[in-house]
Design an enzyme around this catalytic site. Structure first.
Site, PDB file in Angstrom:
ATOM      1  N   ALA A  10     -15.098  -5.318 -15.511  1.00 55.61           N
ATOM      2  CA  ALA A  10     -14.472  -5.934 -14.331  1.00 55.61           C
ATOM      3  C   ALA A  10     -13.136  -6.570 -14.675  1.00 55.61           C
ATOM      4  O   ALA A  10     -12.756  -7.597 -14.131  1.00 55.61           O
ATOM      5  CB  ALA A  10     -15.417  -6.966 -13.745  1.00 55.61           C
ATOM      6  N   ALA A  11     -12.406  -5.940 -15.604  1.00 56.39           N
ATOM      7  CA  ALA A  11     -11.148  -6.547 -16.035  1.00 56.39           C
ATOM      8  C   ALA A  11      -9.927  -5.981 -15.318  1.00 56.39           C
ATOM      9  O   ALA A  11      -8.849  -6.551 -15.362  1.00 56.39           O
ATOM     10  CB  ALA A  11     -10.987  -6.369 -17.543  1.00 56.39           C
ATOM     11  N   ARG A  16      -3.851  -1.518  -6.291  1.00 54.53           N
ATOM     12  CA  ARG A  16      -3.741  -0.898  -4.971  1.00 54.53           C
ATOM     13  C   ARG A  16      -4.449  -1.687  -3.862  1.00 54.53           C
ATOM     14  O   ARG A  16      -4.280  -1.398  -2.685  1.00 54.53           O
ATOM     15  CB  ARG A  16      -4.293   0.538  -5.019  1.00 54.53           C
ATOM     16  CG  ARG A  16      -3.298   1.503  -5.645  1.00 54.53           C
ATOM     17  CD  ARG A  16      -3.844   2.912  -5.652  1.00 54.53           C
ATOM     18  NE  ARG A  16      -4.822   3.098  -6.714  1.00 54.53           N
ATOM     19  CZ  ARG A  16      -5.721   4.090  -6.728  1.00 54.53           C
ATOM     20  NH1 ARG A  16      -5.780   4.944  -5.733  1.00 54.53           N
ATOM     21  NH2 ARG A  16      -6.559   4.211  -7.745  1.00 54.53           N
ATOM     22  N   THR A  79     -11.133   1.786 -20.224  1.00 50.66           N
ATOM     23  CA  THR A  79     -12.568   1.481 -20.157  1.00 50.66           C
ATOM     24  C   THR A  79     -13.198   1.428 -21.549  1.00 50.66           C
ATOM     25  O   THR A  79     -14.075   0.598 -21.798  1.00 50.66           O
ATOM     26  CB  THR A  79     -13.304   2.514 -19.284  1.00 50.66           C
ATOM     27  OG1 THR A  79     -12.901   3.835 -19.689  1.00 50.66           O
ATOM     28  CG2 THR A  79     -12.976   2.339 -17.815  1.00 50.66           C
ATOM     29  N   GLY A 103     -17.114  -2.316 -12.230  1.00 53.82           N
ATOM     30  CA  GLY A 103     -17.084  -3.375 -11.219  1.00 53.82           C
ATOM     31  C   GLY A 103     -16.634  -2.924  -9.854  1.00 53.82           C
ATOM     32  O   GLY A 103     -16.722  -3.681  -8.886  1.00 53.82           O
ATOM     33  N   ASN A 383     -33.361 -33.453  30.506  1.00 56.41           N
ATOM     34  CA  ASN A 383     -32.292 -32.740  31.203  1.00 56.41           C
ATOM     35  C   ASN A 383     -30.965 -33.410  30.865  1.00 56.41           C
ATOM     36  O   ASN A 383     -30.779 -34.607  31.113  1.00 56.41           O
ATOM     37  CB  ASN A 383     -32.518 -32.759  32.717  1.00 56.41           C
ATOM     38  CG  ASN A 383     -31.475 -31.895  33.410  1.00 56.41           C
ATOM     39  OD1 ASN A 383     -31.545 -30.675  33.387  1.00 56.41           O
ATOM     40  ND2 ASN A 383     -30.471 -32.541  33.968  1.00 56.41           N
TER      41      ASN A 383
END
Ligand code: UD1
Ligand code: CA
Length: 466
Positions: A10-11, A16, A79, A103, A383
């Protein structure tokens, strides 16, 4: 399987996405992608999880709240490089298998993770790549097989030949590796990289496969049942597409369980929500979190229900309801906001334009028009006239208001907390109640009307009286 571990990559920057937030925090059905991926790993049977962070690592780490191990990848060199940063973690689990997940593929699910693991151990694989056949393989690593179908390697988009590019079986980016084999193979990736003489230094995790096969070990590509598990999120259009797939899956599941959703327009239901039979969900309705809705309810149109319990037979029409309970057969709306920590009793009627906060309303009480009730305990069969309000806040502190059963609050009654109105009491319209009202009383707290006869005539001349 509990002796296994998982690594989540998740680095990446997610350029984009054009976001100031890290990509893995982008949400699918209101849940950050990283949480969905962690859930797939956990429900897939893995306990020890390590997350590789890099771009905006502080934000990702803060989100994870110290619950998981993290390692930081200072420079994003691919990766393979990301996995290299977790060598220590992998070493600690040397005799186990490691699940690697990316991720940005939020639809990877625990069933696929488990099935791939079964294949991984049954075939005694050194690595098992989770693959899927997709309509448009562009951008993904293609699964290259020999004529006999045996898995050979992965060809990345950039390196794939024309013949390879038409292959539609692709790498999901999720794998099961034997930890010891992976550690060895990581050393080999560097060599592969030099061999290819790539202009940019980038270490592909996918190159580890070739290294492993060259060593004579078994590599397998396990094809997942659903092509959705490979779907990656790289921009906001893909984020919407993934959300759409996840959304429809949940709606269809609910419909098959007996929930009516006559139109799916704007309807989003959390996968963790439970909805009973014959309940109707109307357009524009969002059911979030761990909400539980009973049977025979009508929810919507245009309602939000979050982390709440809605009992059987309730109607919510244009209602926002957060962290509250609404009991049987209550009819709420249109235009009612129920803020956290409310308990709205059986058969209550509320709306139009009513707000509740941190309040208990007893059964069959009616709050029909233009009213605010906050920090209050209202009994049953009360009420509440039009335009009443609790004055619960003095600018510094908040106080509670108590109104007992069968009370009748005249229109525009203001209850200045702390204050108690007893059983069977009446308040006169326009009263500002600052003192407790004992049971069975009428409270009038406004000045008497004064009528000045012919006042206008004496004031003569006004412009219009010339
Ligand atoms: C990768 C795979 C590809 C596969 C696809 C599935 C490689 C070389 N290719 O491609 O075969 O089909 O995923 O989605 O692995 N990351 C890091 N550090 C880095 C680079 C990436 O942590 O230095 C993380 C990213 O945050 C992301 C994941 O790894 O979560 C995948 O990286 P990405 O650059 O998106 O790889 P793809 O090009 O999609
Ligand atoms: Ca990607």
């Amino acid at each position: 399987m509990s002796s296994n571990c998982a690594l989540i990559l998740a680095a990446g920057e997610g350029t984009r996405m054009k976001s100031s937030k890290p990509k893995v925090l982008a949400e699918v059905l209101f849940t950050p992608m990283i949480d969905l991926i962690i859930r797939a790993a956990k429900e897939g049977g893995v306990d020890n999880i390590c997350v590789v962070t890099g771009h905006q690592s502080e934000i990702v780490e803060e989100h994870l709240g110290g619950k998981y191990r993290t390692v930081k990848q200072e420079k994003r060199l691919g990766t393979g490089h990301a996995v290299m940063q977790a060598k220590e973690f992998i070493k600690e689990h040397l005799h186990e298998n490691i699940l690697i997940l990316t991720g940005d593929c939020p639809l990877m699910d625990s069933a696929t993770v488990k099935a791939a693991y079964e294949a991984h151990v049954t075939h005694r694989n050194a690595v098992t790549v989770i693959s899927a056949k997709v309509d448009n393989p562009f951008g993904y690593g293609r699964i290259i097989r020999a004529k006999d179908g045996k898995f050979k390697r992965i060809a990345e988009e950039k390196e794939a030949t024309q013949a390879e590019k038409i292959i539609n079986e692709v790498n999901s980016g999720a794998y099961w590796f034997s930890c010891s084999v992976l550690l060895d193979a990581l050393e080999g990736i560097v060599a592969m990289h030099d061999k290819k003489k790539l202009p940019n230094v980038e270490y592909y995790l996918t190159d580890a496969i070739e290294v492993i096969i060259d060593k004579g070990l078994t590599a397998m590509a396990y094809e997942a049942d659903s092509p959705n598990v490979v779907l990656g999120v790289n921009d906001r259009i893909q984020l919407m597409e993934v959300n759409e797939i996840a959304r429809k899956e949940v709606l269809f599941k609910n419909m098959l369980n007996g929930v009516s959703i006559p139109s799916m327009d704007g309807v989003v239901i959390s996968p963790d929500a439970k909805i009973g039979r014959d309940t109707v969900i109307l357009p524009g309705t969002i059911v979030k979190g761990t909400t539980v809705i009973g049977e025979n309810c009508t929810i919507g149109p245009y309602s939000i229900v979050e982390d709440s319990v809605i009992e059987d037979g309730v109607t919510l029409n244009n209602v926002h309801c957060y962290s509250s309970t609404i009991r049987k057969n209550a009819k709420i709306g249109p235009y009612v906001r129920i803020r956290p920590n409310c308990d709205i009793g059986e058969g209550v009627k509320a709306g139009n334009f009513v707000e509740f906060k941190n309040t208990k309303i007893g059964s069959h009480t009616s709050v029909a028009h233009l009213t605010y009730i906050g920090d209050a305990d209202f009994g049953s069969n009360i009420n509440v006239g039009c335009g009443c309000a609790t004055a619960n806040y003095n600018g510094k502190e908040k106080f509670r208001t108590k109104v007992d059963d069968n009370a009748f609050l005249g229109c525009s009654t203001y209850l200045v907390a702390p204050v108690n109105v007893g059983k069977n009491c009446y308040t006169a319209a326009g009263s500002v109640i600052t003192e407790d009202v004992p049971d069975n009383s009428l409270a009038i707290a406004r000045s008497r009307q004064v009528v000045k006869k012919n006042w206008i005539i004496k004031k003569k001349p006004y412009k219009w009286q010339k």
